[in-house]
Scaffold this active site. Structure first.
Site, short mmCIF file in Angstrom:
data_model
loop_
_atom_site.label_atom_id
_atom_site.label_comp_id
_atom_site.label_asym_id
_atom_site.label_seq_id
_atom_site.Cartn_x
_atom_site.Cartn_y
_atom_site.Cartn_z
N LYS A 107 10.44 -36.52 -41.12
CA LYS A 107 9.19 -35.82 -41.40
C LYS A 107 8.08 -36.85 -41.58
CE LYS A 107 7.56 -32.22 -44.67
NZ LYS A 107 7.97 -31.41 -45.85
N SER A 121 7.26 -26.39 -45.34
CA SER A 121 6.42 -27.30 -44.61
C SER A 121 7.14 -28.20 -43.61
CB SER A 121 5.67 -28.20 -45.60
OG SER A 121 6.56 -29.04 -46.29
N SER A 141 10.50 -26.14 -48.87
CA SER A 141 10.02 -26.72 -47.61
C SER A 141 11.09 -27.26 -46.68
CB SER A 141 9.02 -27.84 -47.89
OG SER A 141 7.73 -27.31 -48.11
#
Lengths: 499, 97
Positions: free
Chosen positions: A79, A154, A178
């Protein structure tokens, strides 16, 4: 998820050691698949241009030496809020444009030391704030199962990467769901470890008391090895706890469905939950009972206040953490500001997106003079009650089963006009962060519209191994089909995808 | 609780955020709606003996051990504007003061 070389980490290691493929070959396969699908899915914000070189170096070393770990040569995506020295870290924000990391996150460094090949950095909601990846300054990621639907957030890019077979393993971060909510939306396994299990050093901080790094993987067994590799005390993160990561392997090995006590908070299966998800979870509960698990009724009376507490605690911490982005030392700065104050204020106004600004304002308000007691302090007290509810429940059960998300993956734009309705997507996942507990989402098939459904397991502190074994048993009950990749490249490599 | 636009502009100043008029109008409504939701916490009874979350996880402190850190050149490598070994920012003090 499928690739022509291996279907698990163990199979990868065998194939590598038996010279059935080279690391370069595997790396090139995933890179070219990413190149083909990224224009339609928008999974990666940057591709590692050095990945093939690294793969070649690993191949050269493997000629003379045995691999030091199953992970040697294993492809991974991370990420884009995890730092890797010399590479951009954008957090999907304009404010970090041009920024190059000066250090490597401990979790990433530990995987790199075992020989993983980082293929690229994945899309996210700006600074990990959101539940749909629509808050990215670089456009949303599309759900591999249906490009008109969000991948969740997210960590939407990391979840979609594993779902679309762009990498067999990816890393995300989870502050309120997330990792787990996008895992459910994309039909993959996603794990948030116990707070303190994995160092947060090098993870760009959103809410420091809630953030944890965790993996997306094809199976619990693979996720287990990734967790073991990343875990353990780190002098760079004082909240890491000195426990032996191998305890997760023992937990995995010693857990079986037969005799497991599964806590069911019945209230969370009622109003507000999509009917097809409720039905699938009922089916799962029956199946687990049929295999000898025992349902235990638990109540988590304060969990219904989870969203309230989260949006005070997380925004308060965010308002402080994000004060470092001021245009002075790195990243974006407005041109020709009138004075220093204008430089700060305009840099931040232009550099941050709406959701980040909303949370900074809310957090600053919650901590401001006259309101701190009624808002922030009260939230911290209720947080303690939420944790106490869980610890009491775990005296009577080994883990708790809930839905991961109240709805299937929603359409783009469906919730962007109403921040509160977006926040409610995290209603089942958020309490595990508030209580510091390990939790995961495991896919339990698709619904009648072809969209994935996730089951959510929450365990007592340090019980990741136990949860992962149960996840593997659950996944065995619901074999997942492969997503048909749309937008003109159904096979992933047709003309439309080539650039 | 409903915030006024003046409240939002005050908080924006504390947050070092220059909101545009349109942003301030929109945020006033949105943040008020979120506050009205989170205020649902007011119905929770807090037992006397309950500790708050902060007390359950006291801040741990690192020992004060010197170790290598980012070099000056490394720290300045990403600077939007620099002058020698300094970050350059708009003037803070008036000329001659």
């Amino acid at each position: 998820m499928k690739n022509p070389f291996f279907s698990s980490l163990a199979e990868f290691a065998r194939g590598r050691d038996e010279r059935r493929f080279s690391i370069e070959e595997v790396t090139r396969y995933f890179l070219s698949r990413t190149e083909a699908l990224n224009p339609s899915l928008n999974v990666c914000l940057s591709i590692n241009q050095n990945a093939v070189n690294r793969a070649r170096q690993i191949d050269a070393r493997l000629v003379r030496n045995k691999a030091i770990s199953p992970f040697t040569g294993y492809p991974v995506m991370i990420k884009d809020n995890l730092e890797m020295e010399g590479y951009p870290t954008t957090c999907a924000s304009r404010i970090l444009s041009g920024y190059l990391s000066r250090r490597t996150a401990t979790a990433v460094a530990r995987l790199l030391s075992l020989g993983v090949v980082v293929l690229g950095k994945t899309n996210l909601d700006e600074f990990a704030m959101g539940s749909s990846t629509e808050n990215s300054a670089f456009g949303p990621t599309r759900n591999p199962w249906n490009p008109a639907r969000v991948p969740g957030g997210s960590s939407g890019g990391s979840a979609a990467a594993v779902a679309a077979g762009l990498a067999p393993l990816s890393l995300g971060s989870d502050t309120g769901g997330s990792i787990r909510q996008p895992a459910a939306f994309c039909g993959v396994l996603g794990v948030k470890p116990t707070y303190g299990r994995i160092s947060r050093s090098g993870l760009v901080a959103f809410s420091s008391s809630l953030d944890q790094i965790g993996p997306f993987a094809g199976s619990g067994a693979d996720a287990l090895e990734a967790l073991v590799a990343m875990s353990g005390k780190d002098p760079l993160d004082m909240t890491t706890v000195d426990r032996d990561p191998a305890e997760m392997r023992s937990g995995y090995q010693s857990t079986e469905v037969m005799g497991a006590r599964i806590g069911i908070p019945e209230a969370l299966f009622g109003e507000g939950l999509d009917g097809s998800i409720r039905e699938r979870l009922k089916d799962l509960r029956d199946a687990l009972s049929g295999e000898g698990a025992r349902e235990v009724s638990v109540t988590l009376p304060h969990s219904r206040f989870g969203i309230n507490v989260y949006y005070l605690v997380a925004t308060s911490e965010a308002s402080s953490n994000l004060s470092r982005f001021d245009g002075v030392r790195y990243g974006f700065r407005v041109k020709n500001p009138a004075d220093l104050r204008a430089m700060y204020e305009e840099t931040r106004d232009q550099g941050f997106g709406d959701e980040v600004k909303r949370r900074i304002l809310l957090g600053t308000f919650a901590l401001s003079a006259g309101y701190q007691e009624a808002f922030y302090r009260k939230a911290r007290k209720v947080q303690a009650l939420i944790r106490r509810d869980f610890l009491e429940a775990f005296e009577r059960c080994d883990m708790i089963l809930t839905p991961t998300s109240p709805t299937p993956p929603f359409a783009f734009g469906e919730k962007t006009g109403d921040p509160l309705s977006m926040y409610l997507s995290d209603v089942y996942t958020i309490t595990a962060n508030l209580a510091g507990l390990p939790a995961l989402s495991v896919p339990v098939g698709i619904d009648s519209h072809g969209l994935p459904i996730g089951a959510h397991l929450i365990g007592p502190p340090w019980s990741e191994g136990r949860l992962l074994k149960m996840a593997d048993r659950i996944a065995g009950l619901y074999p997942m089909p492969l997503p048909e990749l749309h937008a003109g490249h159904a096979d992933g490599f047709s003309e439309g995808g080539r650039r | 609780m409903n915030l006024s636009k003046a409240d939002v502009l005050h908080v924006a100043r504390l947050s070092a955020l220059a909101l545009t008029e349109a942003e301030a109008d929109r945020m006033t409504g949105e943040i008020s709606a979120i506050l009205n939701y989170v205020e649902g916490l007011s119905v929770v009874d807090i037992p006397d003996e309950s500790q708050d979350g902060a007390a359950l996880s006291p801040t741990l402190l690192a020992t004060d051990t010197p170790s290598p850190s980012l070099s000056p050149e490394g720290a300045l490598a990403g600077a939007p504007d620099r002058s020698g070994s300094f970050f350059r920012v708009p003037r803070i003090l008036e000329e001659g003061r």
